[in-house]
Design a protein around this motif. Structure first.
Motif, PDB file in Angstrom:
ATOM      1  N   TRP A  94     -41.202 -13.121  18.249  1.00  0.00           N
ATOM      2  CA  TRP A  94     -41.076 -13.273  17.024  1.00  0.00           C
ATOM      3  C   TRP A  94     -40.903 -11.855  16.053  1.00  0.00           C
ATOM      4  O   TRP A  94     -39.948 -11.598  15.444  1.00  0.00           O
ATOM      5  CB  TRP A  94     -42.205 -14.136  16.142  1.00  0.00           C
ATOM      6  N   ASP A  95     -41.784 -10.941  16.455  1.00  0.00           N
ATOM      7  CA  ASP A  95     -41.892  -9.788  15.915  1.00  0.00           C
ATOM      8  C   ASP A  95     -40.499  -8.971  15.914  1.00  0.00           C
ATOM      9  O   ASP A  95     -40.314  -8.166  15.168  1.00  0.00           O
ATOM     10  CB  ASP A  95     -43.050  -8.726  16.447  1.00  0.00           C
ATOM     11  N   ARG A  96     -39.847  -8.948  17.213  1.00  0.00           N
ATOM     12  CA  ARG A  96     -38.720  -8.156  17.400  1.00  0.00           C
ATOM     13  C   ARG A  96     -37.532  -8.304  16.407  1.00  0.00           C
ATOM     14  O   ARG A  96     -36.894  -7.477  16.020  1.00  0.00           O
ATOM     15  CB  ARG A  96     -38.106  -8.460  18.664  1.00  0.00           C
ATOM     16  N   TYR A  97     -37.410  -9.507  15.787  1.00  0.00           N
ATOM     17  CA  TYR A  97     -36.452  -9.887  14.805  1.00  0.00           C
ATOM     18  C   TYR A  97     -36.751 -10.329  13.664  1.00  0.00           C
ATOM     19  O   TYR A  97     -36.151 -10.703  12.854  1.00  0.00           O
ATOM     20  CB  TYR A  97     -35.622 -10.954  15.671  1.00  0.00           C
ATOM     21  N   ALA A  98     -38.157 -10.413  13.274  1.00  0.00           N
ATOM     22  CA  ALA A  98     -38.742 -10.884  11.972  1.00  0.00           C
ATOM     23  C   ALA A  98     -38.001 -10.308  10.861  1.00  0.00           C
ATOM     24  O   ALA A  98     -37.892 -10.854   9.588  1.00  0.00           O
ATOM     25  CB  ALA A  98     -40.086 -10.847  12.053  1.00  0.00           C
ATOM     26  N   LYS A  99     -37.646  -8.887  10.508  1.00  0.00           N
ATOM     27  CA  LYS A  99     -37.307  -8.226   9.419  1.00  0.00           C
ATOM     28  C   LYS A  99     -35.679  -8.749   9.023  1.00  0.00           C
ATOM     29  O   LYS A  99     -35.295  -8.891   8.177  1.00  0.00           O
ATOM     30  CB  LYS A  99     -36.986  -6.785   9.829  1.00  0.00           C
ATOM     31  N   ASP A 100     -34.952  -9.295  10.271  1.00  0.00           N
ATOM     32  CA  ASP A 100     -33.573  -9.663  10.040  1.00  0.00           C
ATOM     33  C   ASP A 100     -33.208 -10.724  11.158  1.00  0.00           C
ATOM     34  O   ASP A 100     -32.351 -10.361  11.852  1.00  0.00           O
ATOM     35  CB  ASP A 100     -32.671  -8.434  10.229  1.00  0.00           C
ATOM     36  N   PRO A 101     -33.815 -11.753  10.990  1.00  0.00           N
ATOM     37  CA  PRO A 101     -33.522 -12.609  12.155  1.00  0.00           C
ATOM     38  C   PRO A 101     -32.173 -13.159  12.222  1.00  0.00           C
ATOM     39  O   PRO A 101     -31.736 -13.421  13.334  1.00  0.00           O
ATOM     40  CB  PRO A 101     -34.329 -13.978  11.720  1.00  0.00           C
ATOM     41  N   VAL A 102     -31.398 -13.337  11.137  1.00  0.00           N
ATOM     42  CA  VAL A 102     -29.958 -13.823  11.033  1.00  0.00           C
ATOM     43  C   VAL A 102     -29.113 -13.131  11.997  1.00  0.00           C
ATOM     44  O   VAL A 102     -27.969 -13.322  12.454  1.00  0.00           O
ATOM     45  CB  VAL A 102     -29.456 -14.130   9.910  1.00  0.00           C
ATOM     46  N   ASN A 103     -29.295 -11.706  12.278  1.00  0.00           N
ATOM     47  CA  ASN A 103     -28.622 -10.609  12.704  1.00  0.00           C
ATOM     48  C   ASN A 103     -29.054 -10.022  14.053  1.00  0.00           C
ATOM     49  O   ASN A 103     -28.770  -9.041  14.608  1.00  0.00           O
ATOM     50  CB  ASN A 103     -28.208  -9.409  11.950  1.00  0.00           C
ATOM     51  N   SER A 104     -30.129 -10.979  14.534  1.00  0.00           N
ATOM     52  CA  SER A 104     -30.814 -10.573  15.943  1.00  0.00           C
ATOM     53  C   SER A 104     -29.962 -11.166  17.128  1.00  0.00           C
ATOM     54  O   SER A 104     -29.029 -11.915  16.966  1.00  0.00           O
ATOM     55  CB  SER A 104     -32.076 -11.557  15.948  1.00  0.00           C
ATOM     56  N   PRO A 105     -30.265 -10.866  18.229  1.00  0.00           N
ATOM     57  CA  PRO A 105     -29.701 -11.351  19.384  1.00  0.00           C
ATOM     58  C   PRO A 105     -29.874 -12.839  19.789  1.00  0.00           C
ATOM     59  O   PRO A 105     -29.081 -13.372  20.376  1.00  0.00           O
ATOM     60  CB  PRO A 105     -30.237 -10.595  20.460  1.00  0.00           C
ATOM     61  N   LEU A 106     -30.799 -13.504  18.788  1.00  0.00           N
ATOM     62  CA  LEU A 106     -30.963 -14.704  18.929  1.00  0.00           C
ATOM     63  C   LEU A 106     -29.746 -15.494  18.346  1.00  0.00           C
ATOM     64  O   LEU A 106     -29.221 -16.669  18.703  1.00  0.00           O
ATOM     65  CB  LEU A 106     -32.272 -15.186  18.444  1.00  0.00           C
ATOM     66  N   PHE A 107     -29.644 -15.166  17.017  1.00  0.00           N
ATOM     67  CA  PHE A 107     -29.046 -15.822  16.124  1.00  0.00           C
ATOM     68  C   PHE A 107     -27.591 -15.302  15.464  1.00  0.00           C
ATOM     69  O   PHE A 107     -27.095 -15.761  14.458  1.00  0.00           O
ATOM     70  CB  PHE A 107     -29.993 -16.298  14.825  1.00  0.00           C
ATOM     71  N   ASP A 108     -27.257 -14.032  15.855  1.00  0.00           N
ATOM     72  CA  ASP A 108     -26.106 -13.532  15.438  1.00  0.00           C
ATOM     73  C   ASP A 108     -24.656 -14.127  15.873  1.00  0.00           C
ATOM     74  O   ASP A 108     -23.525 -13.726  15.462  1.00  0.00           O
ATOM     75  CB  ASP A 108     -25.887 -11.949  15.653  1.00  0.00           C
ATOM     76  N   GLY A 109     -24.739 -15.071  16.598  1.00  0.00           N
ATOM     77  CA  GLY A 109     -23.629 -15.745  17.113  1.00  0.00           C
ATOM     78  C   GLY A 109     -22.758 -15.085  18.129  1.00  0.00           C
ATOM     79  O   GLY A 109     -21.523 -15.593  18.481  1.00  0.00           O
ATOM     80  N   SER A 110     -23.105 -14.058  18.552  1.00  0.00           N
ATOM     81  CA  SER A 110     -22.410 -13.337  19.691  1.00  0.00           C
ATOM     82  C   SER A 110     -22.608 -14.082  20.850  1.00  0.00           C
ATOM     83  O   SER A 110     -23.433 -14.906  21.179  1.00  0.00           O
ATOM     84  CB  SER A 110     -22.578 -11.819  19.684  1.00  0.00           C
TER      85      SER A 110
END
Length: 368
Positions: free
Chosen positions: A136-152
């Protein structure tokens, strides 16, 4: 050194990663005193964080999930809305939520649940890897643009399209809305159909034809990626959870959250980081494929907590056998049975306590 928690350069080790590495000698010492047939630190499966997988490895995982969503259901006799093997897991979670949350069974049952899902991906859909987790910590500041959720490519999809909504209005957990709320239109799950639920929705969703949520109710996957929920999943919260709660009752209580005190736990925060439908529904949350990465992280946190005192914590359970003790029930024990309905046999809770040799030796994994 086994290389556990070795992150890519742009994700430096956080305090929880370091704690996991520093705890490995405790696990090695325990194994020397309590050898597990065929399961050693060197032979154990290594579950990896999502962004530590290559794009090809992430795509292989996603392909296996899509494959499982295309296989015929086994649970249709009990859950008419279950149309795929993937739905089988959602149906079991719906059925067993009142027993397996805020109860004795929360952590061991979900360990079994995630392992069985991983096993299905490998044996039914030719997946060669293992269940990844979401740090969780890796993406907590900006989850929507993370490697999980950026749609790439190599992501788990994207946010939903924006639709005005009220955010999460569950008692004890009011939360402002994010910038989504509608259907996911990018990434590998943009055409996914959610068939089961809702039971306890956080968005306005068409009701299920059955009161238990197990009827057929096809609709799009919706997400509302939410930075406010993600803010309670940073490493300091997880580190404090592990190091400041020495009894399983408090470890689990703080992890799950304390709505009566309006305190979020990392379990709650992770689920509502995704939010939407079905991720924001307490019962139906496995219907969003992100569930499995989140609960692998929950299992990882428990694993790190157990390593701080293995002799005690591999045998430590608490709480009663029903959610929030409603209806009232007796305290659970290591000899109580926990299973996955039609999907897997009941086993004693003690068989689910250790990732190293549990479930008759079928559990043999670490978090890298």
């Amino acid at each position: 050194m086994l290389g556990l928690c070795k992150a890519q350069p742009h994700y430096p080790l956080d305090s929880v990663d370091i704690l996991a590495i520093d705890s490995l000698p405790y696990l090695r010492a325990w194994l020397e005193k309590n050898p597990q047939a065929g399961c050693t630190l060197e032979k154990a499966v290594k579950r990896k964080e999502w962004s530590d997988l290559s794009i090809d490895q992430r795509n292989e995982y996603i392909d296996a999930v899509v494959c499982l969503q295309g296989q015929p259901a086994l649970m249709s006799s009990q859950a008419p809305g279950a149309k795929s093997r993937y739905d089988d897991y959602v149906a079991v979670h719906i059925q067993q939520t009142p027993r397996n949350h805020m109860s004795t069974f929360f952590l061991p049952w979900h360990r079994y649940f995630v392992w069985h899902y991983e096993h299905a991906l490998r044996t039914e859909c030719n997946y060669t890897g293992y269940q990844p987790y979401w740090n969780w910590d890796r993406y907590a500041k900006d989850p929507v643009n993370s490697p999980l959720f950026d749609g790439s490519e190599g992501s788990m999809g994207s946010n939903g399209v924006f639709e005005p909504h009220d955010g999460v209005q569950i008692p004890g957990y009011p939360m402002p809305p994010g910038d989504g709320g509608g259907c996911v239109t990018n990434g590998p799950f943009k055409d996914m159909v959610v068939n089961l639920g809702p039971v306890a929705p956080s968005l306005k969703v068409q009701p299920n034809p059955q009161s238990d949520g197990l009827g057929y109710n096809p609709r799009c996957l919706r997400r509302d990626i939410n930075k406010y929920a993600a803010a309670v999943t940073t490493a300091n919260y997880t580190y404090d959870l592990i190091t400041n709660n020495h009894q399983i009752y408090w470890f689990q209580t703080v992890m799950e959250g304390q709505p009566q005190l309006k305190k979020w736990g990392v379990h709650t925060g992770g689920h509502y980081t995704v939010s939407g439908d079905p991720a924001g529904d307490f019962y139906v949350s496995p219907g969003d494929p992100m569930f499995w990465l989140h609960h692998a992280m929950i299992d990882r946190v428990w694993w790190i907590w157990q390593m701080q005192d293995l002799e005690t914590r591999l045998a430590q359970v608490s709480m009663t056998k029903t959610m929030m003790n409603i209806p009232p029930s007796e305290n659970g024990t290591l000899d109580d049975l926990s299973g996955l309905g039609l999907l897997a046999e009941d086993v004693k809770v003690r068989e689910l306590m250790s990732t190293m040799g549990g479930l008759g030796g079928k559990f043999c994994y670490l978090y890298e």
